[in-house]
Design an enzyme around this catalytic site. Structure first.
Site, PDB file in Angstrom:
ATOM      1  N   ASP A 102       0.818  -1.213   0.000  1.00 38.99           N
ATOM      2  CA  ASP A 102       0.000   0.000   0.000  1.00 38.99           C
ATOM      3  C   ASP A 102       0.853   1.265   0.000  1.00 38.99           C
ATOM      4  O   ASP A 102       2.018   1.257   0.412  1.00 38.99           O
ATOM      5  CB  ASP A 102      -0.901   0.030   1.239  1.00 38.99           C
ATOM      6  N   HIS A 255       3.746  -2.506   3.126  1.00 37.48           N
ATOM      7  CA  HIS A 255       3.771  -1.131   2.609  1.00 37.48           C
ATOM      8  C   HIS A 255       5.083  -0.889   1.881  1.00 37.48           C
ATOM      9  O   HIS A 255       6.140  -1.358   2.329  1.00 37.48           O
ATOM     10  CB  HIS A 255       3.622  -0.105   3.742  1.00 37.48           C
TER      11      HIS A 255
END
Length: 728
Positions: A102, A255
């Site tokens: 993300d 991430h």
């Protein structure tokens, strides 16, 4: 004291006559600059924040929707297609791991994470934000070329459950435009920020999820959140990504942006070989759903629209970052200047009170000459001369009529006042008129004032006292607005007291006074001759002369008790012309005397202290100060309006404290300060535009002609010389 001869330095080369074809430069360029700044702020605000009214409270949306999460979703897999009734969910097949990332792409960490995945031949699913995509389109292209999957993570990473439907649509549309411009693709895969697992689908979030499903999006949640953003350590991240039940398929959240991702990178190096050794395979969300891919190409027009959008977002983001940095610089300079100016003004007032008790030394009691240059001043000359004749110090008054055609000289002679001599000359400009008056003067000390200025009886006496010190070549008086009626008059009154006279206290202590005002100043004739007399090289002959005096080695002091009342412009047009001339003339004078920066002695002190202060606080800071107002409007429209207003009021409060203290030092009533907030909104903007045009005039090489103001003779002196500085 050794006197340095003044070396005359001419101003920048400029045509002697106006060049009309260059006037467009001074009009069009500010408009283009303003349009550019407004455009980038609008693009940045609209794409990253939306309008302030788009935000909705989570509780408000939940109460309106009243929608619960269906049981088949709550008990289903982490991939949801809410566009069907009932909704469909999907799980990763057995021994299948989907690695999702993300918040990217990030120029530092995304390429390094991609290198690890490519080296191990592992596909990843990257949920990118539109903002990062627009800033780093090459990274998205590299991911797609390497076979990785791209999903939508909104444009600016807001909580969609707290947004209106219009704001949600905007977030998705902008992200799709960014993908089209960066890589020529659209994606139907989305991950909602702050909703990583199915458990996050409360009423408001499910309402948004269903809305996204109706628009054709597939929502990707996760089975396991590694919480790598908290940086628990590489091994802890790797352990959190391993399926809790051996052999079960899982979708993992990691991430590749949003901070230091070195632990995530090391965790991948441990995780991928470990899972492969345990017999796991790696896949994408598209395979979990059972389709070949969830991204598709776009047509050429859409790709061009995307390219334009990406370019606009990139330019606006960069520009706003620069503007934000400049705002910090301006804010720091303004606050620092206020603190320093208040401290120095306080010290100056203490020294002035002490000097008032002990005197300047040997008091100056001998007669002085007063020179009044006049050009078409018939409505003012009588009041000015009567105030001079009423002086409590012996004076010789020389009126130099500079070719007036309205009977100014005749009116001055008709008054029949004692000690007044009228000299008639052809029209050659103010500097020449003042030089003529100095040559006709009988005394060593010469007081100069404009023909629209009214002196108090004590003004001349107080103005010449600094000349008891033989090193003093000039003294500046305290000019005040004599026509304060109306809003424009009040605004100028505040400016004179707060800006001009408070500044002069600071400059006086620092021994680098840049300007002895033409409305009230006194000079030693010997100093004038050494400085080369007054020059017509610039439109600010008073500033030019003051700087020349510094370079000739003379001290310039501020006699704050010597009060003079001058007529300020009473219309915006007249004010514009006056300040335009002042600003441009100040720039001419600073450029003319720029060599003071490398000179020695008092000239060098002025050059290395006075000129930088003048450049920073009278040119650079005012040029950048509109950022405060522009970003205030930006915050009101696109940000937290309450916080923005609080910040603006904080800046206004600082200005108010400075103004109140300046008024107190000058013995002025605080009542006019009610107009200060309005002055900051309206009057200040006019001053910004004046300075911008003056700078552009200098850059264009256009030589501004002299612009005389129309006088009305409406100066009013308060009873008993009101408005005297503290200590008098």
């Amino acid at each position: 004291m050794r006197r340095r001869p003044h070396r005359q330095v001419g101003p920048p080369s400029a045509p002697a006559t106006p060049v009309p074809r260059r006037r467009w430069f001074r009009i069009v360029v500010p408009l283009l600059l303003l349009a550019f700044v407004v455009s980038v702020l609008a693009v940045e605000g609209y794409t990253s924040r939306g309008f302030a009214g788009d935000q909705e409270g989570r509780g408000e949306r939940a109460g309106r929707s009243g929608v619960g999460v269906p049981g088949e979703v709550a008990g289903g897999g982490p991939v949801v297609d809410a566009g069907h009734d009932p909704p469909r969910t999907y799980r990763a097949p057995a021994r299948t791991v989907v690695l999702t990332f993300d918040d990217g792409p990030d120029p530092t960490w995304t390429p390094r994470i991609q290198e690890v995945l490519d080296r191990h031949d592992v596909p990843g699913t990257f949920f990118v934000t539109g903002r990062q995509t627009a800033r780093h389109p090459d990274l998205v292209r590299d991911l797609i070329r390497s076979g990785h999957e791209i999903g939508v993570h909104t444009f600016s990473h807001p909580d969609l459950a707290a947004q209106s439907e219009d704001a949600v649509d905007r977030e998705l549309a902008f992200t799709q435009l960014a993908l089209a411009g960066a890589a020529g693709v659209h994606s139907s895969l989305v991950r909602m920020p702050y909703s990583s697992t199915i458990g996050a689908l409360d009423g408001p979030s499910w309402s948004v999820a269903r809305y996204l499903g109706e628009k054709g999006y597939v929502l990707a949640f996760v089975d396991q959140d590694t919480r790598d953003w908290s940086r628990p350590g590489a091994r802890a991240i790797a352990d959190a990504a391993v399926p809790e039940v051996p052999g079960r398929g899982t979708i993992v959240l990691l991430h590749d942006s949003g901070g230091d991702r070195s632990q995530t990178l090391r965790a991948l190096e441990m995780l991928v070989p470990r899972l492969k050794a345990d017999g796991y395979r790696f896949s994408t969300v598209a395979e979990v759903v059972g389709v070949e891919r969830l991204t598709g190409g776009v047509d050429t027009p859409e790709r061009w629209r995307g390219w334009v959008f990406v370019t606009a977002v990139t330019v606006s983001g960069t520009t706003v970052s620069v503007l934000g940095a400049l705002l910090l610089v301006v804010g720091g300079l303004v606050l620092g200047r206020c603190v320093v100016m208040l401290g120095l003004a306080h010290r100056h007032a203490r020294l002035a009170r002490r000097r008032g008790r002990v005197g300047w030394g040997s008091a100056v009691v001998g007669p002085v000459s007063v020179v009044v240059p006049a050009y078409n001043e018939v409505v003012c000359i009588g009041k000015t001369l009567r105030s001079l004749v009423a002086s409590d110090h012996p004076v010789e008054i020389v009126v130099v009529d500079d070719g007036s055609d309205d009977g100014t000289a005749d009116a001055a002679e008709a008054l029949g006042l004692p000690g007044v001599t009228v000299v008639r000359t052809p029209n050659r400009g103010k500097a020449a008129a003042l030089n003529t008056g100095v040559l006709r003067a009988s005394h060593e000390i010469v007081v100069m004032l404009d023909a629209d200025t009214v002196f108090e009886p004590s003004t001349v006496r107080r103005l010449v006292q600094p000349f008891a010190d033989p090193s003093v070549g000039a003294a500046a008086g305290n000019a005040k607005v004599g026509n304060r009626h109306g809003m424009l008059g009040r605004w100028q009154h505040i400016e004179y007291v707060m800006g001009f006279n408070l500044d002069r206290r600071m400059y006086d202590l620092l021994r680098c006074m840049p300007t002895v005002p033409g409305a009230v100043g006194a000079f030693r004739v010997t100093a004038l001759r050494q400085a080369g007399m007054l020059s017509g090289d610039t439109l600010a002959e008073d500033t030019d002369l003051t700087m020349a005096l510094h370079r000739a080695g003379w001290e310039v002091r501020y006699a704050e008790h010597a009060v003079a009342w001058t007529e300020a412009p009473d219309s915006l047009r007249q004010l514009w012309r006056q300040r335009y001339r002042w600003s441009y003339g100040t720039m001419q004078a600073a450029w003319k005397h720029r060599h003071a920066l490398v000179e020695r002695g008092h000239a060098g002190r002025f050059g290395r202290v006075g000129l930088p202060l003048l450049a920073v606080f009278q040119i650079l800071t005012p040029l950048l100060a509109p950022l405060i107002d522009l970003l205030t409007v930006y915050g009101l429209v696109f940000g937290n309006a309450a916080l923005t207003l609080l910040a603006w009021c904080g800046v206004l409060a600082v200005q108010g404290v400075c103004a109140a203290y300046a008024f107190r030092l000058d013995g002025e009533s605080l009542r006019p300060l009610w107009a200060l907030p309005v002055q900051q909104v309206v009057y200040r903007q006019v001053m910004y535009l004046v300075l911008v045009q003056a700078c552009l005039t200098a850059l264009s090489g256009y030589r501004l002609p002299w612009q005389r103001l129309k006088r009305k003779g409406n100066v009013v002196v308060p009873p008993r010389g009101g408005g005297l500085p503290s200590g008098v």
